[in-house]
Design a protein around this motif. Structure first.
Motif, PDB file in Angstrom:
ATOM      1  N   THR A 229       0.890  -0.724   0.194  1.00  0.00           N
ATOM      2  CA  THR A 229       0.012  -0.567  -0.066  1.00  0.00           C
ATOM      3  C   THR A 229       1.080   1.237   0.097  1.00  0.00           C
ATOM      4  O   THR A 229       0.367   1.995  -1.076  1.00  0.00           O
ATOM      5  CB  THR A 229      -0.897  -0.303   1.022  1.00  0.00           C
ATOM      6  OG1 THR A 229      -1.830  -1.207   1.113  1.00  0.00           O
ATOM      7  CG2 THR A 229      -1.955   1.108   0.878  1.00  0.00           C
ATOM      8  N   LEU A 230       2.000   1.035   0.639  1.00  0.00           N
ATOM      9  CA  LEU A 230       2.698   2.621   0.604  1.00  0.00           C
ATOM     10  C   LEU A 230       3.266   2.675  -0.561  1.00  0.00           C
ATOM     11  O   LEU A 230       3.620   3.686  -1.015  1.00  0.00           O
ATOM     12  CB  LEU A 230       3.794   2.170   2.107  1.00  0.00           C
ATOM     13  CG  LEU A 230       3.185   2.472   3.707  1.00  0.00           C
ATOM     14  CD1 LEU A 230       4.243   1.979   4.414  1.00  0.00           C
ATOM     15  CD2 LEU A 230       2.988   3.363   4.122  1.00  0.00           C
ATOM     16  N   ARG A 231       4.164   1.594  -0.913  1.00  0.00           N
ATOM     17  CA  ARG A 231       4.761   1.756  -2.137  1.00  0.00           C
ATOM     18  C   ARG A 231       3.899   2.204  -2.934  1.00  0.00           C
ATOM     19  O   ARG A 231       4.078   3.191  -4.125  1.00  0.00           O
ATOM     20  CB  ARG A 231       5.095   0.463  -2.902  1.00  0.00           C
ATOM     21  CG  ARG A 231       5.968   0.362  -3.892  1.00  0.00           C
ATOM     22  CD  ARG A 231       7.030  -0.603  -4.438  1.00  0.00           C
ATOM     23  NE  ARG A 231       7.529  -1.095  -3.947  1.00  0.00           N
ATOM     24  CZ  ARG A 231       8.069  -2.295  -3.004  1.00  0.00           C
ATOM     25  NH1 ARG A 231       6.909  -2.418  -2.770  1.00  0.00           N
ATOM     26  NH2 ARG A 231       9.020  -2.335  -2.108  1.00  0.00           N
ATOM     27  N   GLU A 232       2.702   1.923  -3.261  1.00  0.00           N
ATOM     28  CA  GLU A 232       1.177   2.220  -4.317  1.00  0.00           C
ATOM     29  C   GLU A 232       0.988   3.663  -4.425  1.00  0.00           C
ATOM     30  O   GLU A 232       1.284   4.557  -4.963  1.00  0.00           O
ATOM     31  CB  GLU A 232       0.371   1.062  -4.671  1.00  0.00           C
ATOM     32  CG  GLU A 232      -0.585   1.840  -5.152  1.00  0.00           C
ATOM     33  CD  GLU A 232      -2.063   0.699  -5.062  1.00  0.00           C
ATOM     34  OE1 GLU A 232      -2.814   1.444  -6.281  1.00  0.00           O
ATOM     35  OE2 GLU A 232      -1.731   0.108  -4.450  1.00  0.00           O
ATOM     36  N   THR A 236       2.300   6.627  -7.132  1.00  0.00           N
ATOM     37  CA  THR A 236       1.474   7.396  -7.698  1.00  0.00           C
ATOM     38  C   THR A 236       1.268   8.735  -7.839  1.00  0.00           C
ATOM     39  O   THR A 236       1.672   9.618  -8.108  1.00  0.00           O
ATOM     40  CB  THR A 236      -0.518   6.182  -7.104  1.00  0.00           C
ATOM     41  OG1 THR A 236      -0.231   5.647  -7.502  1.00  0.00           O
ATOM     42  CG2 THR A 236      -1.117   7.861  -8.079  1.00  0.00           C
ATOM     43  N   ALA A 237       2.120   8.956  -6.176  1.00  0.00           N
ATOM     44  CA  ALA A 237       2.353  10.638  -6.049  1.00  0.00           C
ATOM     45  C   ALA A 237       3.446  11.261  -6.669  1.00  0.00           C
ATOM     46  O   ALA A 237       3.310  12.098  -7.739  1.00  0.00           O
ATOM     47  CB  ALA A 237       2.641  10.836  -4.231  1.00  0.00           C
ATOM     48  N   LEU A 241       3.805  14.232  -9.588  1.00  0.00           N
ATOM     49  CA  LEU A 241       4.162  15.229  -9.282  1.00  0.00           C
ATOM     50  C   LEU A 241       5.174  15.422 -10.713  1.00  0.00           C
ATOM     51  O   LEU A 241       5.665  16.214 -11.132  1.00  0.00           O
ATOM     52  CB  LEU A 241       5.429  15.263  -8.232  1.00  0.00           C
ATOM     53  CG  LEU A 241       3.485  15.376  -7.204  1.00  0.00           C
ATOM     54  CD1 LEU A 241       4.881  15.347  -5.222  1.00  0.00           C
ATOM     55  CD2 LEU A 241       3.453  16.690  -6.842  1.00  0.00           C
ATOM     56  N   SER A 242       6.257  14.355 -10.936  1.00  0.00           N
ATOM     57  CA  SER A 242       7.213  14.168 -11.678  1.00  0.00           C
ATOM     58  C   SER A 242       7.113  13.620 -12.640  1.00  0.00           C
ATOM     59  O   SER A 242       8.216  13.308 -13.944  1.00  0.00           O
ATOM     60  CB  SER A 242       8.712  13.942 -11.167  1.00  0.00           C
ATOM     61  OG  SER A 242       8.686  14.822  -9.986  1.00  0.00           O
ATOM     62  N   GLY A 243       5.920  12.704 -13.007  1.00  0.00           N
ATOM     63  CA  GLY A 243       5.854  12.156 -13.902  1.00  0.00           C
ATOM     64  C   GLY A 243       6.643  10.176 -13.685  1.00  0.00           C
ATOM     65  O   GLY A 243       7.368  10.491 -13.026  1.00  0.00           O
ATOM     66  N   ALA A 244       6.039   9.214 -14.154  1.00  0.00           N
ATOM     67  CA  ALA A 244       6.264   7.929 -14.234  1.00  0.00           C
ATOM     68  C   ALA A 244       7.271   7.938 -15.047  1.00  0.00           C
ATOM     69  O   ALA A 244       8.105   7.920 -15.887  1.00  0.00           O
ATOM     70  CB  ALA A 244       4.870   7.292 -15.070  1.00  0.00           C
ATOM     71  N   PRO A 245       8.799   6.982 -14.178  1.00  0.00           N
ATOM     72  CA  PRO A 245       9.454   6.905 -14.553  1.00  0.00           C
ATOM     73  C   PRO A 245       9.892   6.000 -16.268  1.00  0.00           C
ATOM     74  O   PRO A 245      11.179   6.356 -16.850  1.00  0.00           O
ATOM     75  CB  PRO A 245      10.575   6.016 -13.283  1.00  0.00           C
ATOM     76  CG  PRO A 245       9.448   6.081 -12.619  1.00  0.00           C
ATOM     77  CD  PRO A 245       8.533   6.372 -13.013  1.00  0.00           C
ATOM     78  N   ASP A 246       8.749   5.483 -15.955  1.00  0.00           N
ATOM     79  CA  ASP A 246       8.826   4.234 -17.276  1.00  0.00           C
ATOM     80  C   ASP A 246       7.964   4.545 -18.462  1.00  0.00           C
ATOM     81  O   ASP A 246       7.673   4.185 -18.862  1.00  0.00           O
ATOM     82  CB  ASP A 246       9.057   2.936 -17.028  1.00  0.00           C
ATOM     83  CG  ASP A 246       6.883   2.213 -15.586  1.00  0.00           C
ATOM     84  OD1 ASP A 246       6.960   3.413 -15.907  1.00  0.00           O
ATOM     85  OD2 ASP A 246       7.309   1.410 -15.786  1.00  0.00           O
ATOM     86  N   ASP A 247       7.358   5.935 -18.022  1.00  0.00           N
ATOM     87  CA  ASP A 247       6.988   6.244 -19.383  1.00  0.00           C
ATOM     88  C   ASP A 247       6.813   7.790 -19.834  1.00  0.00           C
ATOM     89  O   ASP A 247       7.159   8.375 -19.567  1.00  0.00           O
ATOM     90  CB  ASP A 247       5.233   7.047 -18.782  1.00  0.00           C
ATOM     91  CG  ASP A 247       4.316   7.587 -19.099  1.00  0.00           C
ATOM     92  OD1 ASP A 247       4.642   7.392 -20.455  1.00  0.00           O
ATOM     93  OD2 ASP A 247       3.298   7.443 -18.796  1.00  0.00           O
ATOM     94  N   ALA A 248       7.479   6.509 -22.003  1.00  0.00           N
ATOM     95  CA  ALA A 248       8.215   7.439 -22.421  1.00  0.00           C
ATOM     96  C   ALA A 248       7.171   8.767 -22.616  1.00  0.00           C
ATOM     97  O   ALA A 248       7.884  10.246 -23.321  1.00  0.00           O
ATOM     98  CB  ALA A 248       8.748   7.088 -23.657  1.00  0.00           C
ATOM     99  N   ASP A 249       5.620   8.547 -22.394  1.00  0.00           N
ATOM    100  CA  ASP A 249       4.878   9.564 -22.994  1.00  0.00           C
ATOM    101  C   ASP A 249       3.942  10.485 -21.835  1.00  0.00           C
ATOM    102  O   ASP A 249       3.340  11.120 -22.068  1.00  0.00           O
ATOM    103  CB  ASP A 249       3.927   9.230 -23.691  1.00  0.00           C
ATOM    104  CG  ASP A 249       3.954   8.741 -24.426  1.00  0.00           C
ATOM    105  OD1 ASP A 249       5.247   8.802 -25.214  1.00  0.00           O
ATOM    106  OD2 ASP A 249       3.153   7.137 -25.368  1.00  0.00           O
ATOM    107  N   VAL A 291       9.083  17.761  -3.155  1.00  0.00           N
ATOM    108  CA  VAL A 291       8.455  16.427  -2.688  1.00  0.00           C
ATOM    109  C   VAL A 291       8.772  15.223  -3.337  1.00  0.00           C
ATOM    110  O   VAL A 291       8.909  14.375  -3.087  1.00  0.00           O
ATOM    111  CB  VAL A 291       7.275  17.411  -2.189  1.00  0.00           C
ATOM    112  CG1 VAL A 291       6.573  15.331  -2.381  1.00  0.00           C
ATOM    113  CG2 VAL A 291       6.716  17.548  -1.774  1.00  0.00           C
ATOM    114  N   ALA A 292       9.006  15.801  -4.268  1.00  0.00           N
ATOM    115  CA  ALA A 292       9.425  13.877  -5.445  1.00  0.00           C
ATOM    116  C   ALA A 292      10.314  13.754  -5.080  1.00  0.00           C
ATOM    117  O   ALA A 292      10.605  12.483  -4.997  1.00  0.00           O
ATOM    118  CB  ALA A 292       9.481  15.469  -6.419  1.00  0.00           C
TER     119      ALA A 292
END
Length: 584
Positions: A229-232, A236-237, A241-249, A291-292
Motif C-alpha cells: 500500500t505504501l509503495r503504490e 502514484t504521488a 508530481l514528476s511523471g512515471a519513470p518508465d512512461d516515455a509519453d 517532495v518528489a
C-alpha cells in the motif's frame, strides 16, 4: 546586643516595652508582676517551645518582638549572621538592626519572623543563639548533667575542630564495620544475589538494547506491514508530481511540467502583476521538486520483500523478553541495568574483598583511636585550667575555701558493646558520639571536705555561684553577645550577693548583661535598672526605667519593703553609692 523588647499579652504583661543599653541592666519588681515573662519572651525568641497557657487571659495570642544590633560583634560573627539572614530572605532595618518576632496563638501554632520574613522557629533560634545566652534556674539544673558539663569544657577548650574530626571518623568506622558484618553474615544470600544480577546483565548485554529502540521498532513494523500500500501510494504521488519513470509519453502530464509551462508563460509577458505571479509559481515548483525527491528516497528505502519485516518482528520479540523481566520499556531496562551494575560492584563477597574491607575497618579504628586520644588530651589539659580559674572566681564570690574540679575519664565499655574502641594505650573505651570521655564536675564548699560530684555536693545558692563563675570564665570566647540571667542569685544573700553584683558588673564590661534579681546588692551595680510593677489597668504589668530618687526608693523596697522610710532610703543610697564607687 538587644536594644529593645516589646511584649504583648504574655503572662502578667498586657503590653510592655523595655529598652536596653550596653553594660549591666537589672529587672526588679514585686513577685508576680511579670519580671520572668521578659526572660520567657527571650526564650521564645530563642526558638523555645511555645506554651499556649502563657497567653494572657482574654487575648487570642501573645507576641514578643526583639530588636538586635550586631555592631559589637567581630567581622567573622557579623558575616556569619548575614549569611543566615540571606538564607532566610530576611533583611535588616533601616538603622542596620534586625527585628525578630515570635507569636503564640491560644488555639493554633506559633509563628516566627526574622527581618520581616516568616521563618521556622528553629531558624529564628539559630540566629538569636549567636546573640543571646540565657541562664535561668533550669539552666542550673542542666549544669548537673554530664553532657552539659562536657559541653562547657569543650567551649573552654575550643575543642570544636577536634570533636568534628572525631565524629567524621567515627561515622566512617561504624559504617565500614556494619558493612563488613553484613557481608559476613549474609555471604550466601549476597552470593546468590550476585549470581542473579550477573546472569541478568549478561542477558541484557547479549540483546544490547538501544535507547528508544522499542518505540522505533513499532513504527517500522507498522510501516512494513503495509508495504504494498505504501509503495503504490508513493509511486502514484511521485508520478503525479514528476511523471512515471518508465512512461516515455508522460511529458507534459506531471505537476512539475505543468508548473514549468505556467511559469514560462507568465515570464514571457511584460505585465508586472503576471511576472510577480511567475515568482510564486516558481516557489511552488521548488516545493514540488523537493517532495518528489523525498518520495524517490522513500521508495529507494522500502525493502523489496517481507524479510525486513520478519527481522524487525524477531528483534521486537527479543526486546519484549527483557521488558517482561526487568522494566516496562527499553529505557527502563537500561536504567535497571545501570543500577544493577552499581549494586554488583558493592557485592564483592570474595575473600580478597572481605580482607580488604577488614583492613579498612582496622585502619579506621586506628585513626579513630588517635582522634579520640587527641580529643581527650585537649580536654584533660583544659580541665585543669578551667577548674583553677573557676575556683579563683568562686573565691571572689565569697567562697574562698571552695574547690572546683573536673575529672575526665574513659567511658567504660559493657559486654559486647558495639562501640568498643581500642585506644593507643591498649585500653578499651566506648566510642560515643562526643568522644570516649566522661566529664564530671566536682565541688567541695570548704577545705578538708571530700570533693563530690556537683549534683551531690552543691546547695542551690552554691550552684548559682558555680554557674556564674563558670560563665564568667567562659565569657571570654563570646565577647559582644547578650547574657541573660534569671534569678541566678537565688538562695544567696549578704556578702555573697555583693560579690555576685561585682562579678556581673565585671562581665558587663565585655557583654551586655541583663539580670532578673530580687537582691538590692546586685541591683545596685547596674548601669540601668528597669522596674516591672503591677500598676497598670486591670492588673497588668508595666516596665519602667528608674533613676535618681525613684531608683533609691526601689532599692529600699527590695531591702526590706522600706521604700517609704527615711532610714530605708538612706541605707539604699549608701548601698548605691558604694556600688558606684567600687573599682571592679
Amino acid at each position: 546586643m538587644l536594644t529593645e523588647i516589646r511584649i504583648e499579652s504574655l503572662g502578667a504583661i498586657s503590653a510592655a516595652v523595655g529598652e536596653f543599653d550596653r553594660g549591666l541592666t537589672v529587672l526588679t519588681g514585686e513577685t508576680g508582676t511579670g519580671k520572668t515573662m521578659v526572660v520567657t519572651g527571650l526564650h521564645l525568641l530563642g526558638g523555645a517551645r511555645a506554651d499556649a497557657t502563657r497567653v494572657r487571659s482574654g487575648a487570642d495570642r501573645a507576641v514578643v518582638e526583639g530588636r538586635f544590633t550586631t555592631t559589637d560583634l567581630d567581622d567573622a560573627a557579623v558575616a556569619h549572621l548575614d549569611e543566615m539572614l540571606d538564607a532566610s530572605g530576611a533583611e535588616r532595618d533601616e538603622d542596620g538592626s534586625v527585628i525578630a518576632l515570635r507569636s503564640v496563638s491560644r488555639d493554633g501554632p506559633s509563628r516566627a519572623y526574622l527581618g520581616g520574613r516568616s521563618v521556622p522557629a528553629k531558624s529564628l533560634g539559630d540566629f538569636t543563639a549567636e546573640l543571646l545566652t540565657l541562664h535561668g534556674q533550669n539552666d542550673q539544673l542542666r549544669l548537673m548533667r554530664p553532657e552539659e558539663q562536657r559541653g562547657a569544657l569543650d567551649r573552654f577548650a575550643k575543642a570544636g575542630p577536634a570533636l568534628e574530626r572525631y565524629r567524621k571518623l567515627r561515622d566512617a568506622w561504624l559504617t565500614a564495620r556494619h558493612d563488613l558484618s553484613d557481608r559476613r553474615n549474609r555471604m550466601r544470600e549476597l552470593a546468590l544475589e550476585s549470581d542473579r544480577l550477573t546472569f541478568a546483565l549478561n542477558e541484557i548485554d547479549t540483546v544490547d538494547p538501544q535507547p528508544g529502540e522499542d518505540d522505533a521498532l513499532v513504527a517500522d513494523i507498522l510501516r512494513l506491514s503495509e508495504l504494498d500500500t505504501l509503495r503504490e501510494a508513493a509511486v502514484t504521488a511521485h508520478a503525479g508530481l514528476s511523471g512515471a519513470p518508465d512512461d516515455a509519453d508522460a511529458s507534459g502530464h506531471s505537476a512539475a511540467d505543468s508548473l514549468g509551462r505556467a511559469r514560462a508563460a507568465l515570464e514571457s509577458t511584460d505585465d508586472p502583476k503576471l511576472r510577480a505571479l511567475a515568482g510564486q509559481v516558481g516557489e511552488a515548483l521548488t516545493v514540488v521538486a523537493d517532495v518528489a525527491g523525498e518520495l524517490s528516497g522513500f521508495l529507494d528505502d522500502l525493502p523489496v520483500d517481507a524479510s525486513a519485516l520478519e527481522a524487525r518482528l524477531a528483534r521486537q520479540a527479543e526486546l519484549r523478553t527483557l521488558t517482561r523481566k526487568y522494566a516496562a520499556d527499553v529505557d527502563g531496562v537500561l536504567l535497571w541495568a545501570r543500577e544493577s551494575r552499581e549494586r554488583l560492584a558493592q557485592l564483592d563477597v570474595s575473600e580478597e574483598g572481605l580482607t580488604a574491607l577488614a583492613a579498612r575497618v582496622d585502619e579506621l579504628a586506628r585513626e579513630l583511636g588517635q582522634a579520640a586520644a587527641d580529643l581527650s588530651g585537649i580536654r584533660r589539659k583544659a580541665a585543669k585550667r578551667l577548674a583553677k580559674e573557676v575556683t579563683a572566681e568562686l573565691s571572689g564570690l565569697a567562697m574562698a575555701d571552695a574547690q572546683f574540679s573536673i575529672d575526665v575519664s574513659n567511658d567504660a565499655v559493657t559486654d559486647n558493646d558495639p562501640a568498643a574502641l581500642a585506644l593507643g594505650s591498649g585500653e578499651l573505651a566506648r566510642a560515643g558520639a562526643d568522644g570516649v570521655d566522661q566529664v564530671e564536675f566536682g565541688f567541695a564548699a570548704h577545705r578538708g571536705m571530700d570533693q563530690l560530684p556537683l549534683a551531690k555536693s552543691a546547695s542551690g545558692g552554691e550552684l548559682s555561684r558555680v554557674m556564674l563563675a563558670l560563665e564568667v570564665v567562659l565569657s571570654a570566647s563570646a565577647a559582644g553577645t547578650t547574657m541573660v540571667f534569671d534569678e541566678v542569685d537565688a538562695g544567696v544573700g549578704g556578702r555573697a550577693a555583693v560579690q555576685i553584683g561585682r562579678r556581673l558588673a565585671r562581665l558587663a564590661r565585655t557583654h551586655q548583661v541583663i539580670v532578673v534579681t530580687h537582691l538590692p546588692q546586685v541591683a545596685a551595680y547596674a548601669d540601668v535598672q528597669l522596674v516591672v510593677h503591677g500598676a497598670g489597668p486591670k492588673g497588668t504589668s508595666v516596665v519602667r526605667r528608674v533613676t535618681g530618687d525613684e531608683r533609691v526608693a526601689e532599692l529600699a523596697r527590695m531591702m526590706a519593703g522600706l521604700g517609704e522610710s527615711d532610714s530605708g532610703r538612706a541605707h539604699a543610697r549608701e548601698l548605691l553609692d558604694a556600688a558606684q564607687r567600687d573599682e571592679i
